[in-house]
Write a protein that holds these residues in place. Structure first.
Motif, PDB file in Angstrom:
ATOM      1  N   TYR A  59       0.838  -1.209   0.000  1.00 21.61           N
ATOM      2  CA  TYR A  59       0.000   0.000   0.000  1.00 21.61           C
ATOM      3  C   TYR A  59       0.872   1.258   0.000  1.00 21.61           C
ATOM      4  O   TYR A  59       0.689   2.157  -0.835  1.00 21.61           O
ATOM      5  CB  TYR A  59      -0.913  -0.026   1.229  1.00 21.61           C
ATOM      6  N   ASN A  60       1.830   1.345   0.892  1.00 20.34           N
ATOM      7  CA  ASN A  60       2.690   2.525   0.963  1.00 20.34           C
ATOM      8  C   ASN A  60       3.531   2.703  -0.302  1.00 20.34           C
ATOM      9  O   ASN A  60       3.806   3.835  -0.727  1.00 20.34           O
ATOM     10  CB  ASN A  60       3.616   2.436   2.179  1.00 20.34           C
ATOM     11  N   LYS A  61       3.908   1.601  -0.913  1.00 16.62           N
ATOM     12  CA  LYS A  61       4.730   1.639  -2.122  1.00 16.62           C
ATOM     13  C   LYS A  61       3.942   2.149  -3.322  1.00 16.62           C
ATOM     14  O   LYS A  61       4.491   2.784  -4.226  1.00 16.62           O
ATOM     15  CB  LYS A  61       5.272   0.231  -2.397  1.00 16.62           C
ATOM     16  N   ASN A  62       2.641   1.870  -3.353  1.00 20.20           N
ATOM     17  CA  ASN A  62       1.830   2.153  -4.541  1.00 20.20           C
ATOM     18  C   ASN A  62       0.815   3.276  -4.376  1.00 20.20           C
ATOM     19  O   ASN A  62       0.229   3.722  -5.361  1.00 20.20           O
ATOM     20  CB  ASN A  62       1.107   0.872  -4.977  1.00 20.20           C
ATOM     21  N   ILE A  63       0.582   3.740  -3.166  1.00 22.19           N
ATOM     22  CA  ILE A  63      -0.480   4.731  -2.941  1.00 22.19           C
ATOM     23  C   ILE A  63      -0.116   6.085  -3.544  1.00 22.19           C
ATOM     24  O   ILE A  63      -0.993   6.932  -3.759  1.00 22.19           O
ATOM     25  CB  ILE A  63      -0.797   4.871  -1.429  1.00 22.19           C
ATOM     26  N   LYS A  64       1.138   6.296  -3.886  1.00 28.01           N
ATOM     27  CA  LYS A  64       1.517   7.564  -4.521  1.00 28.01           C
ATOM     28  C   LYS A  64       0.787   7.754  -5.852  1.00 28.01           C
ATOM     29  O   LYS A  64       0.648   8.872  -6.345  1.00 28.01           O
ATOM     30  CB  LYS A  64       3.025   7.636  -4.732  1.00 28.01           C
ATOM     31  N   ASP A  65       0.302   6.654  -6.438  1.00 32.64           N
ATOM     32  CA  ASP A  65      -0.501   6.740  -7.658  1.00 32.64           C
ATOM     33  C   ASP A  65      -1.942   7.140  -7.363  1.00 32.64           C
ATOM     34  O   ASP A  65      -2.745   7.273  -8.284  1.00 32.64           O
ATOM     35  CB  ASP A  65      -0.484   5.399  -8.396  1.00 32.64           C
ATOM     36  N   GLY A  66      -2.275   7.296  -6.084  1.00 31.18           N
ATOM     37  CA  GLY A  66      -3.600   7.773  -5.687  1.00 31.18           C
ATOM     38  C   GLY A  66      -4.509   6.727  -5.109  1.00 31.18           C
ATOM     39  O   GLY A  66      -5.358   7.025  -4.267  1.00 31.18           O
ATOM     40  N   GLU A  67      -4.348   5.452  -5.533  1.00 34.11           N
ATOM     41  CA  GLU A  67      -5.192   4.382  -5.030  1.00 34.11           C
ATOM     42  C   GLU A  67      -4.561   3.044  -5.394  1.00 34.11           C
ATOM     43  O   GLU A  67      -3.698   2.967  -6.276  1.00 34.11           O
ATOM     44  CB  GLU A  67      -6.607   4.489  -5.612  1.00 34.11           C
ATOM     45  N   VAL A  68      -4.986   1.990  -4.705  1.00 27.91           N
ATOM     46  CA  VAL A  68      -4.458   0.641  -4.927  1.00 27.91           C
ATOM     47  C   VAL A  68      -5.628  -0.295  -5.187  1.00 27.91           C
ATOM     48  O   VAL A  68      -6.574  -0.351  -4.403  1.00 27.91           O
ATOM     49  CB  VAL A  68      -3.650   0.150  -3.704  1.00 27.91           C
ATOM     50  N   ASP A  69      -5.567  -1.014  -6.316  1.00 23.86           N
ATOM     51  CA  ASP A  69      -6.617  -1.990  -6.626  1.00 23.86           C
ATOM     52  C   ASP A  69      -6.652  -3.075  -5.547  1.00 23.86           C
ATOM     53  O   ASP A  69      -5.602  -3.574  -5.114  1.00 23.86           O
ATOM     54  CB  ASP A  69      -6.359  -2.654  -7.978  1.00 23.86           C
ATOM     55  N   VAL A  70      -7.863  -3.478  -5.163  1.00 27.29           N
ATOM     56  CA  VAL A  70      -8.012  -4.515  -4.146  1.00 27.29           C
ATOM     57  C   VAL A  70      -9.260  -5.330  -4.435  1.00 27.29           C
ATOM     58  O   VAL A  70     -10.237  -4.824  -5.012  1.00 27.29           O
ATOM     59  CB  VAL A  70      -8.096  -3.889  -2.723  1.00 27.29           C
ATOM     60  N   ALA A  71      -9.205  -6.593  -4.075  1.00 28.01           N
ATOM     61  CA  ALA A  71     -10.391  -7.455  -4.092  1.00 28.01           C
ATOM     62  C   ALA A  71     -10.438  -8.223  -2.782  1.00 28.01           C
ATOM     63  O   ALA A  71      -9.397  -8.645  -2.260  1.00 28.01           O
ATOM     64  CB  ALA A  71     -10.366  -8.414  -5.275  1.00 28.01           C
ATOM     65  N   ILE A  72     -11.644  -8.384  -2.257  1.00 25.33           N
ATOM     66  CA  ILE A  72     -11.859  -9.116  -1.013  1.00 25.33           C
ATOM     67  C   ILE A  72     -12.773 -10.292  -1.335  1.00 25.33           C
ATOM     68  O   ILE A  72     -13.890 -10.093  -1.825  1.00 25.33           O
ATOM     69  CB  ILE A  72     -12.486  -8.210   0.057  1.00 25.33           C
ATOM     70  N   VAL A  73     -12.285 -11.496  -1.090  1.00 24.87           N
ATOM     71  CA  VAL A  73     -13.032 -12.705  -1.444  1.00 24.87           C
ATOM     72  C   VAL A  73     -13.450 -13.411  -0.165  1.00 24.87           C
ATOM     73  O   VAL A  73     -12.612 -13.738   0.678  1.00 24.87           O
ATOM     74  CB  VAL A  73     -12.185 -13.637  -2.334  1.00 24.87           C
ATOM     75  N   ILE A  74     -14.745 -13.662  -0.043  1.00 19.02           N
ATOM     76  CA  ILE A  74     -15.313 -14.266   1.170  1.00 19.02           C
ATOM     77  C   ILE A  74     -15.937 -15.607   0.810  1.00 19.02           C
ATOM     78  O   ILE A  74     -16.673 -15.715  -0.179  1.00 19.02           O
ATOM     79  CB  ILE A  74     -16.387 -13.342   1.773  1.00 19.02           C
ATOM     80  N   GLY A  75     -15.636 -16.621   1.610  1.00 18.24           N
ATOM     81  CA  GLY A  75     -16.188 -17.950   1.371  1.00 18.24           C
ATOM     82  C   GLY A  75     -15.284 -18.757   0.464  1.00 18.24           C
ATOM     83  O   GLY A  75     -15.630 -19.031  -0.686  1.00 18.24           O
ATOM     84  N   VAL A  76     -14.111 -19.135   0.973  1.00 13.13           N
ATOM     85  CA  VAL A  76     -13.117 -19.852   0.166  1.00 13.13           C
ATOM     86  C   VAL A  76     -12.716 -21.150   0.873  1.00 13.13           C
ATOM     87  O   VAL A  76     -13.011 -21.367   2.046  1.00 13.13           O
ATOM     88  CB  VAL A  76     -11.866 -18.976  -0.078  1.00 13.13           C
ATOM     89  N   HIS A  77     -12.021 -21.995   0.132  1.00  6.26           N
ATOM     90  CA  HIS A  77     -11.516 -23.268   0.662  1.00  6.26           C
ATOM     91  C   HIS A  77     -10.561 -22.998   1.828  1.00  6.26           C
ATOM     92  O   HIS A  77      -9.815 -22.015   1.819  1.00  6.26           O
ATOM     93  CB  HIS A  77     -10.786 -24.012  -0.462  1.00  6.26           C
ATOM     94  N   PRO A  78     -10.552 -23.873   2.859  1.00  6.15           N
ATOM     95  CA  PRO A  78      -9.625 -23.685   3.980  1.00  6.15           C
ATOM     96  C   PRO A  78      -8.166 -23.534   3.569  1.00  6.15           C
ATOM     97  O   PRO A  78      -7.401 -22.842   4.254  1.00  6.15           O
ATOM     98  CB  PRO A  78      -9.842 -24.944   4.818  1.00  6.15           C
ATOM     99  N   ALA A  79      -7.769 -24.162   2.460  1.00  3.59           N
ATOM    100  CA  ALA A  79      -6.388 -24.018   2.003  1.00  3.59           C
ATOM    101  C   ALA A  79      -6.059 -22.567   1.682  1.00  3.59           C
ATOM    102  O   ALA A  79      -4.941 -22.096   1.934  1.00  3.59           O
ATOM    103  CB  ALA A  79      -6.143 -24.897   0.777  1.00  3.59           C
ATOM    104  N   LEU A  80      -7.025 -21.834   1.139  1.00  8.48           N
ATOM    105  CA  LEU A  80      -6.812 -20.419   0.831  1.00  8.48           C
ATOM    106  C   LEU A  80      -6.749 -19.584   2.099  1.00  8.48           C
ATOM    107  O   LEU A  80      -5.961 -18.640   2.194  1.00  8.48           O
ATOM    108  CB  LEU A  80      -7.932 -19.918  -0.082  1.00  8.48           C
TER     109      LEU A  80
END
Length: 425
Positions: free
Chosen positions: A160-181
């Motif tokens: 986040y600190n490395k890339n926020i100088k571009d104004g924003e950081v792409d993110v995805a939040i995934v809920i409900g995944v296999h225990p391995a993940l």
């Protein structure tokens, strides 16, 4: 994937209906450690207490006793994990308006919580130099946006600190995944460590990903997918309950602006109880392979390592060894404390002791320890910020190791061995 796992669980606790404010907490706390399925929370299905040692082992097709060795082998093969983008999986999803997040079954867990919290989502970002990073963080849902707790020492904070100088950081939040993940996203490596490839290595199969619509990310096909931008805006996050069951402090943390919501047509939401056994297991279990390898460098005859539930799977450990020389117990103490810096107390036992049975461990302490010879205390060393008894101002704590192995000096090992009932022919 989650539905198939749930359907395979023996003795699944089933509840007909619950309110997402406090009632989910009550149900999960009453069944702590036992997978619990709630049929209806605001029109959605909910699973909680999903990950204990038995369910994780079952999901990987192995025995509980083989977990640490299995994870070590998967870690060694992380780079060979296979990721496949399969956009045919998009057909399984429907899109929701961003405002609909307020209708999702996101729990408010405890009385003093700042609001509803996402606790089980794997947070995925990408760095142009180091690639994909997947990790788990608590996320406050407030006024149609998200506020994410970033721990300063974690890779998400670095990216986040490395890339926020571009104004924003792409993110995805995934809920409900296999225990391995979940296990992989809870694992610490260096910044080049690819958690998604590690999940593939754990599963022994390629991990299928789908491309997001509004951000430049490919993510696992979970039950819910939230796309967004981590911004440079800050808002208050907290209070919220941490792994010890006590409240963490309020901080200024980054705001995530949601850009898209997707979900399976009949999704199952994963509610991870803060301070519950599932929370502890997902924090502690990924540390055990690292501890095992660290101790093995000093005591090659190490057998098993466990961060105990009573110690929040973070502050207390039990280690079994096959003792070869008199100093092995104390060497194992020092190696354990060095390999997991947050560790506060560790007990070293012989390999005839079941490290997952507190009564067995207490028996070893009661019958094999002389406090003036077998207890090691180290003052003023770096400890965990999660320990409410620590000196948080100076980030210091005291640590203790107990060598509960049989002394080789006396030469009378038989005196320590418990009687057994022979087989009757």
């Amino acid at each position: 994937m989650i539905r198939d796992l749930i359907n395979s669980i023996d003795n699944l606790k089933v509840v007909e209906k619950a309110n997402k404010k406090f009632e989910i907490t009550k149900i999960l706390a009453e069944n702590d450690g036992a997978p619990t399925y709630i049929k209806d929370v605001n029109g959605y299905e909910v699973i909680g207490n999903l990950c204990n040692r038995e369910i994780i082992a079952k999901s990987l097709g192995i025995e509980v006793s083989d977990l640490v060795e299995y994870m070590i082998n998967a870690l060694d093969n992380e780079k060979n994990g296979e990721l496949i983008v399969d956009n045919e999986l998009k057909k399984e999803y429907v899109s929701d308006e961003v405002s609909k997040i307020s209708q999702y079954p996101i729990p408010t867990y405890y009385e003093k919580d700042a609001g509803a919290y996402l606790t089980s989502g794997i947070v995925i970002v990408k760095d142009k130099d180091h690639g994909i990073n997947s990790s788990i963080h608590r996320i406050l849902v407030k006024d149609g946006k998200l506020i994410i707790r970033m721990v300063e020492q974690r890779h998400l904070h670095y990216i986040y600190n490395k890339n926020i100088k571009d104004g924003e950081v792409d993110v995805a939040i995934v809920i409900g995944v296999h225990p391995a993940l979940l296990l992989a996203s809870s694992t610490s490596g260096d910044v080049t460590f690819n958690e998604l490839k590690y999940a593939s290595a754990l599963m022994g199969a390629p991990l299928k990903l789908i491309k997001c619509d509004t951000v430049d990310l490919e993510v696992p096909a979970g039950e819910f997918i939230i796309e967004g931008k981590i911004t440079n805006k800050m808002e208050e996050e907290g209070p919220f309950v941490d792994i010890t069951g006590t409240y963490d402090t309020i901080r200024q943390q980054p705001v995530i602006e949601i850009t898209a919501l997707k979900r399976k047509k009949e999704p199952i939401f994963h509610a991870l109880l803060p301070g519950g056994i599932e929370h502890k297991i997902l924090m502690g279990l990924p540390q055990e392979p690292r501890m095992y390898k660290g101790i093995r460098n000093t005591v090659p005859s190490v057998k098993q390592v466990s961060l105990t539930e009573g110690g929040c799977c973070w502050l207390h450990a039990v280690v079994s060894i096959e003792k070869k020389t008199e100093g092995d117990g104390k060497n194992a103490i020092l190696a354990a404390l060095a390999s997991h810096p947050s560790l506060k107390h560790v007990v070293i036992v012989d390999d005839d002791i079941n490290i997952h049975n507190p009564s067995d461990v207490e028996f070893a302490i009661a019958t094999r320890v002389q406090a003036d010879k077998d207890v090691v205390i180290i003052s003023d060393t770096k400890g965990s910020s999660l320990d409410p008894s620590g000196d948080h101002k100076n980030k210091l704590t005291a640590k203790m190791g107990i060598d509960a192995t049989i002394s080789l000096r006396k030469g009378n090992k038989e005196e320590y061995i418990r009687a057994e009932i022979p087989d009757i022919k």
